[in-house]
Design a protein around this motif. Structure first.
Motif, PDB file in Angstrom:
ATOM      1  N   VAL A   1      21.629  39.808  61.582  1.00 21.00           N
ATOM      2  CA  VAL A   1      22.160  41.005  61.804  1.00 21.00           C
ATOM      3  C   VAL A   1      23.496  40.763  61.972  1.00 21.00           C
ATOM      4  CG1 VAL A   1      20.003  42.174  62.368  1.00 21.00           C
ATOM      5  CG2 VAL A   1      21.393  41.078  64.097  1.00 21.00           C
ATOM      6  N   GLU A   2      23.960  39.948  62.939  1.00 23.65           N
ATOM      7  CA  GLU A   2      25.355  39.591  63.032  1.00 23.65           C
ATOM      8  C   GLU A   2      26.267  39.771  61.650  1.00 23.65           C
ATOM      9  OE1 GLU A   2      28.522  36.057  64.301  1.00 23.65           O
ATOM     10  OE2 GLU A   2      26.577  35.946  65.236  1.00 23.65           O
ATOM     11  N   LEU A   3      25.853  38.757  60.729  1.00 26.55           N
ATOM     12  CA  LEU A   3      26.454  38.517  59.517  1.00 26.55           C
ATOM     13  C   LEU A   3      26.266  39.766  58.572  1.00 26.55           C
ATOM     14  CD1 LEU A   3      25.242  34.926  58.728  1.00 26.55           C
ATOM     15  CD2 LEU A   3      27.521  35.648  58.925  1.00 26.55           C
ATOM     16  N   GLY A   4      25.129  40.590  58.771  1.00 32.18           N
ATOM     17  CA  GLY A   4      25.134  41.899  58.041  1.00 32.18           C
ATOM     18  C   GLY A   4      26.382  42.931  58.269  1.00 32.18           C
ATOM     19  N   PHE A   5      26.828  42.692  59.493  1.00 36.99           N
ATOM     20  CA  PHE A   5      27.963  43.517  60.137  1.00 36.99           C
ATOM     21  C   PHE A   5      29.280  42.720  59.429  1.00 36.99           C
ATOM     22  CE2 PHE A   5      24.725  45.491  62.677  1.00 36.99           C
ATOM     23  CZ  PHE A   5      25.224  46.866  62.524  1.00 36.99           C
ATOM     24  N   LEU A   6      29.272  41.722  59.270  1.00 36.57           N
ATOM     25  CA  LEU A   6      30.587  40.973  58.829  1.00 36.57           C
ATOM     26  C   LEU A   6      30.852  40.759  57.327  1.00 36.57           C
ATOM     27  CD1 LEU A   6      32.868  39.042  59.528  1.00 36.57           C
ATOM     28  CD2 LEU A   6      31.483  37.168  59.434  1.00 36.57           C
ATOM     29  N   HIS A   7      29.431  40.572  56.582  1.00 35.06           N
ATOM     30  CA  HIS A   7      29.705  40.387  55.243  1.00 35.06           C
ATOM     31  C   HIS A   7      28.797  41.484  54.406  1.00 35.06           C
ATOM     32  CE1 HIS A   7      31.633  36.706  55.366  1.00 35.06           C
ATOM     33  NE2 HIS A   7      30.699  36.159  56.118  1.00 35.06           N
ATOM     34  N   GLY A   8      27.939  42.169  55.041  1.00 29.49           N
ATOM     35  CA  GLY A   8      27.298  43.200  54.329  1.00 29.49           C
ATOM     36  C   GLY A   8      27.601  44.703  54.571  1.00 29.49           C
TER      37      GLY A   8
ATOM     38  N   ARG B   1      25.109  37.431  48.784  1.00 31.14           N
ATOM     39  CA  ARG B   1      24.055  38.348  48.759  1.00 31.14           C
ATOM     40  C   ARG B   1      24.147  39.043  47.229  1.00 31.14           C
ATOM     41  NH1 ARG B   1      23.475  41.377  52.683  1.00 31.14           N
ATOM     42  NH2 ARG B   1      24.525  39.853  54.258  1.00 31.14           N
ATOM     43  N   SER B   2      25.025  39.116  46.589  1.00 27.77           N
ATOM     44  CA  SER B   2      25.114  39.784  45.358  1.00 27.77           C
ATOM     45  C   SER B   2      24.378  39.053  44.238  1.00 27.77           C
ATOM     46  CB  SER B   2      26.646  40.058  44.949  1.00 27.77           C
ATOM     47  OG  SER B   2      27.393  38.915  44.749  1.00 27.77           O
ATOM     48  N   GLY B   3      24.689  37.676  44.480  1.00 27.05           N
ATOM     49  CA  GLY B   3      23.772  36.809  43.335  1.00 27.05           C
ATOM     50  C   GLY B   3      22.289  36.845  43.408  1.00 27.05           C
TER      51      GLY B   3
END
Length: 415
Positions: free
Chosen positions: A366-373, A87-89
């Motif tokens: 949304v799952e990954l938003g709570f894991l990596h975000g 996401r940062s890239g």
């Protein structure tokens, strides 16, 4: 493909993307380390430039429409995981900086939730068939973050019951207390609070949820203690010993935070307090992603804590306690995504293939938003007076144990 290839070279730093363009040519991006390898095929030449301009929205729409597919065992969850670990890239790419600047400029317009429009926005999501929600939620139809003590060994049902008890313990209810619930879902929390002796006034703008909620409180034997109204929070009047709002503040919109918290303040008795449970972000203020904003939660916004506390300062409410649940929603949504996958054919029978793909994209994102975000959940205790809430937090654990103990005692007696 030149623009898209340029974006992907900057974007994919972890893992690997193997991309077949619309002409069948293979392009590879990334090192293959620290992330999944995903094989994607594009079936529409127009995606070459559309994805380069607005990848977050266009990738979702292309998957929903079937013009972006996966091969070699890849799937949409792995695809979004690749996005998530890079996401940062994506955010650093020049075209995406301009796009995000434009979104920030439109932020208040995107979150416009005046009376009427707010209800329409909520119904877009919550007036879907309850049978569809039953395919992936727990038996109590709790559509908010559960409370896990042992994520590897607890069921979703156990964690959702623990959430209800955790909230009830924070409210420190006494028989006959008047409680207002702002945004009542399918009624599980109202039932729990009524069983604790409270008289509950619950409001919701979804006719579908209200219909099911009224049935459920009667079945639970607490119909005389819970009253449901189809009403916006701005239309609620009276004075209450406690106010509780779970998963509703995300639909308020940053422009209306002062109005929302001001209403909470005005509804509280002098010695009362409120418990607000909502999704937040640990980063500075931002915007809602284009896919979520367009297809899932129009008018919705996950606030930064700085925005929340600034509003509390303006309306004059004491923030007496704040608990941050960091990974609890990740575990919750993982259960939802897996259950939805198991019941996908039933969801397709209720709606269609495009809907199922949209829902898969949503749950994975949304799952990954709570894991990596940057997403998390906060639970605030708010009051008009500084001494409305006990001065140490021990009461939460003590009351929680007291609420759980009777069930354990009954279980042992039955054995």
């Amino acid at each position: 493909m030149r623009m898209l290839s340029g974006l992907l070279r900057k974007f994919v730093r972890n893992g690997r993307m193997r991309l077949y363009d619309a002409a069948g040519a293979l392009h590879e991006f990334g090192s293959g380390e620290n992330g999944p390898t995903v094989t994607v095929r594009l079936h529409d030449k127009a995606l070459h430039h559309k994805l380069a301009f607005n990848p977050e929205l266009i990738a979702a729409e292309a998957y929903m429409d079937g013009t972006l597919t996966f091969e070699d065992g890849s799937n949409v969850h792995q695809f979004l995981e690749l996005f998530s670990v890079n996401r940062s890239g994506l955010a650093s790419a020049g075209s995406q900086k301009l796009l995000r600047r434009a979104w920030r400029g439109l932020k208040r317009w995107q979150q416009a939730n005046p009376l009427g429009a707010a209800a329409e926005h909520a119904r877009h999501h919550y007036d879907l068939s309850t049978d569809m929600y039953r395919l992936f939620l727990d038996e109590g139809l709790n559509y908010s973050c559960a409370y896990f003590r042992d994520p590897d060994n607890e069921t979703l049902e156990e964690a959702q019951r623990a959430k209800l008890i955790h909230i009830a313990a924070k409210l420190r209810l006494e028989p006959g207390m008047k409680v207002a619930e702002i945004g009542s879902g399918w009624g599980s929390l109202a039932i729990q609070l009524a069983k604790c002796g409270a008289q509950v006034t619950a409001i919701n703008v979804s006719p579908e949820q209200l219909k099911i909620s009224r049935q459920r409180v009667e079945e639970a034997g607490v119909g005389d203690k819970v009253t449901f109204f189809e009403r916006d929070y701005r239309e609620l009047d009276g004075k209450f010993d406690r106010i509780v709002s779970v998963g509703m503040m995300e639909h308020v919109g940053v422009t209306y935070f002062d109005e929302y918290f001001g209403k909470v303040r005005d509804l509280l008795t002098d010695d009362g307090y409120a418990m607000i449970h909502a999704i937040g972000r640990m980063t500075p203020p931002g915007t809602t992603g284009p896919f979520i904003r367009k297809y899932i939660f129009p008018g919705g916004y996950v606030p930064a804590l700085s925005e929340v506390f600034a509003s509390l300062e303006r309306v004059g409410l004491w923030a007496c306690d704040n608990e941050i649940l960091r990974l609890h929603y990740y575990y919750t949504i993982r259960h939802w995504r897996e259950r939805f996958a198991e019941n996908r054919e039933a969801a397709k029978a209720l709606y269609d293939e495009r809907f199922c793909r949209m829902w898969e994209f949503y749950l994975s994102a949304v799952e990954l938003g709570f894991l990596h975000g940057s997403n998390m959940v906060f639970q605030l205790l708010l009051s008009r007076e500084r001494d409305a809430v006990p001065i140490i937090r021990d009461f939460i654990v003590d009351d929680e144990r007291a609420l759980v103990k009777p069930k354990r005692t009954r279980k042992r007696a039955a054995e």
